[in-house]
Write an enzyme that holds these catalytic residues in place. Structure first.
Site, short mmCIF file in Angstrom:
data_model
loop_
_atom_site.label_atom_id
_atom_site.label_comp_id
_atom_site.label_asym_id
_atom_site.label_seq_id
_atom_site.Cartn_x
_atom_site.Cartn_y
_atom_site.Cartn_z
N SER A 14 -9.82 36.95 19.63
CA SER A 14 -8.99 37.93 18.93
C SER A 14 -9.43 38.04 17.48
O SER A 14 -9.90 37.06 16.89
CB SER A 14 -7.52 37.50 18.97
OG SER A 14 -6.76 38.32 18.09
N TYR B 193 -1.11 30.59 17.90
CA TYR B 193 -1.93 31.52 18.67
C TYR B 193 -3.27 31.76 17.97
O TYR B 193 -4.34 31.67 18.59
CB TYR B 193 -1.18 32.84 18.85
CG TYR B 193 -2.00 33.96 19.47
CD1 TYR B 193 -2.22 34.01 20.84
CD2 TYR B 193 -2.55 34.96 18.67
CE1 TYR B 193 -2.98 35.04 21.40
CE2 TYR B 193 -3.31 35.99 19.22
CZ TYR B 193 -3.52 36.03 20.59
OH TYR B 193 -4.27 37.04 21.14
N1 LIG Z 1 -3.45 43.05 23.39
C1 LIG Z 1 -4.09 42.85 22.25
O1 LIG Z 1 -3.93 43.57 21.27
C2 LIG Z 1 -5.04 41.70 22.11
C3 LIG Z 1 -5.71 41.58 20.89
C4 LIG Z 1 -6.61 40.54 20.72
C5 LIG Z 1 -6.85 39.68 21.77
N2 LIG Z 1 -6.17 39.81 22.95
C6 LIG Z 1 -6.47 38.85 23.99
O2 LIG Z 1 -6.77 39.57 25.18
C7 LIG Z 1 -6.43 38.77 26.32
C8 LIG Z 1 -5.53 39.57 27.25
O3 LIG Z 1 -4.37 39.92 26.54
P1 LIG Z 1 -3.32 41.00 27.09
O4 LIG Z 1 -2.83 41.71 25.89
O5 LIG Z 1 -3.90 41.76 28.21
O6 LIG Z 1 -2.15 40.02 27.59
P2 LIG Z 1 -0.96 40.27 28.65
O7 LIG Z 1 -0.81 41.73 28.93
O8 LIG Z 1 0.18 39.50 28.09
O9 LIG Z 1 -1.51 39.56 29.99
C9 LIG Z 1 -1.66 38.18 30.01
C10 LIG Z 1 -2.36 37.74 31.28
O10 LIG Z 1 -2.51 36.31 31.22
C11 LIG Z 1 -1.86 35.72 32.34
N3 LIG Z 1 -1.17 34.48 31.97
C12 LIG Z 1 -0.21 34.33 31.03
N4 LIG Z 1 0.26 33.06 31.05
C13 LIG Z 1 -0.41 32.41 32.02
C14 LIG Z 1 -0.35 31.09 32.54
N5 LIG Z 1 0.51 30.17 32.08
N6 LIG Z 1 -1.17 30.78 33.58
C15 LIG Z 1 -2.03 31.70 34.07
N7 LIG Z 1 -2.12 32.96 33.64
C16 LIG Z 1 -1.32 33.31 32.62
C17 LIG Z 1 -0.84 36.75 32.82
O11 LIG Z 1 -0.55 36.51 34.20
P3 LIG Z 1 0.89 36.98 34.86
O12 LIG Z 1 0.87 38.47 34.91
O13 LIG Z 1 0.91 36.35 36.19
O14 LIG Z 1 1.94 36.47 33.92
C18 LIG Z 1 -1.57 38.06 32.53
O15 LIG Z 1 -2.48 38.34 33.59
C19 LIG Z 1 -5.80 37.51 25.77
O16 LIG Z 1 -6.77 36.50 25.64
C20 LIG Z 1 -5.34 37.94 24.38
O17 LIG Z 1 -5.20 36.85 23.51
C21 LIG Z 1 -5.27 40.81 23.14
#
Ligand SMILES: NC(=O)c1ccc[n+]([C@@H]2O[C@H](COP(=O)([O-])OP(=O)(O)OC[C@H]3O[C@@H](n4cnc5c(N)ncnc54)[C@H](OP(=O)(O)O)[C@@H]3O)[C@@H](O)[C@H]2O)c1
Length: 251
Positions: free
Chosen positions: A137, A149
């Site tokens: 991130s 985080y």
């Molecule tokens: N969105 C942004 O702006 C942003 C920015 C920078 C970086 N990121 C990074 O991008 C990646 C994806 O983020 P996102 O925004 O798509 O997140 P999200 O929509 O919250 O999705 C999170 C995913 O991780 C899984 N997960 C959460 N807790 C878990 C656990 N205890 N065990 C196994 N799986 C788990 C969830 O599975 P379930 O559906 O089964 O809960 C879901 O598939 C992450 O690494 C995040 O830090 C995101």
């Protein structure tokens, strides 16, 4: 695109958000995709259904990466050869002042410890020339108050660089994709909030909020054969976030 035909990819956290888009994109590139999820079986099934409806191959695997046996569970059904590992699953943390020791352990377990041991478990299954891609991130270089985080993502950046050097003799590349502000459940403050969206637009050179597909396409680039000479990099994928005040260069 069929560049990944015959390859197998594991994408963690592929039930929703960026992980779903990454799984769909790698499947469209021809890979057979292991769609990992934590608990949201229905959403994982949607990802698999979208991939198969588009003519791709995928199956879902459940494993809670916050639990000590999470990585073991994940690998129960994964066999060699595994060509691409995308460590995408992550959780957000509370604000610094509200973070308990348990919160701290949980966010480090899912965001750092799991990717570390997933890679350790995956390597014996991975042919030479494979790809490891960690999703970090931009919060490693801009400050946010959810410190735990942000610290997990700093750890991932270090992991990628050190591991790339270690695995070079096997021609395995290790790269870190570092998204900016991207539409997903993790950013629910953007949902139905045009004022917040406008604020983001003001910070981004390309003038919009990122979409999961913007990140997925970048993952596809580093997963491809053409990226064979790119390793140890942290690649910012954010539309030009915080480059400075936005002013048009023309009238
Ligand atoms: N969105 C942004 O702006 C942003 C920015 C920078 C970086 N990121 C990074 O991008 C990646 C994806 O983020 P996102 O925004 O798509 O997140 P999200 O929509 O919250 O999705 C999170 C995913 O991780 C899984 N997960 C959460 N807790 C878990 C656990 N205890 N065990 C196994 N799986 C788990 C969830 O599975 P379930 O559906 O089964 O809960 C879901 O598939 C992450 O690494 C995040 O830090 C995101």
């Amino acid at each position: 695109m069929t560049g990944l035909r015959g390859r197998t990819a594991l994408v963690t956290g592929a039930s929703r958000g960026l992980g779903r888009a990454i799984a769909q994109r790698l499947a469209a590139d021809g890979a057979s995709v292991v769609v990992h999820y934590g608990s949201n079986e229905a959403k994982a099934a949607e990802t698999v259904a979208a991939i198969t409806a588009a003519g791709g191959q995928a199956h879902a695997v459940r494993a809670d990466l916050g639990k000590p046996d999470g990585v073991d569970k994940l690998f129960e059904s994964i066999a060699a050869p595994l060509d691409i590992v995308v460590n995408n699953a992550a959780v957000f943390s509370p604000l610094f002042a509200d973070t308990t020791p348990d919160d701290f352990d949980q966010v480090f377990a899912v965001n750092v410890k799991s990717p570390f041991f997933i890679i350790q478990r995956a390597l014996p299954l991975m042919p030479d020339g494979s790809r490891i891609i960690n999703v970090s991130s931009g919060v490693t270089w801009f400050a946010i108050p959810e410190l735990a985080y942000a610290m997990t993502k700093g750890a991932l950046n270090v992991l990628g660089r050190a591991l790339a050097n270690t695995l070079g003799d096997r021609q395995i590349t290790v790269n870190t994709i570092s998204p900016g502000i991207t539409r997903s459940d993790m950013n629910d403050w953007l949902r139905d909030n045009p004022a917040a969206e406008q604020q983001v637009v003001g910070m981004v050179a390309l003038g919009r909020v990122g979409e999961p597909e913007d990140i997925a396409d970048a993952v596809s680039l580093v997963a491809s054969g053409d990226a064979r000479w790119i390793t140890g990099e942290v690649i910012e994928v954010n539309g030009g976030l915080f480059l400075g005040p936005r002013k048009a260069a023309h009238h």
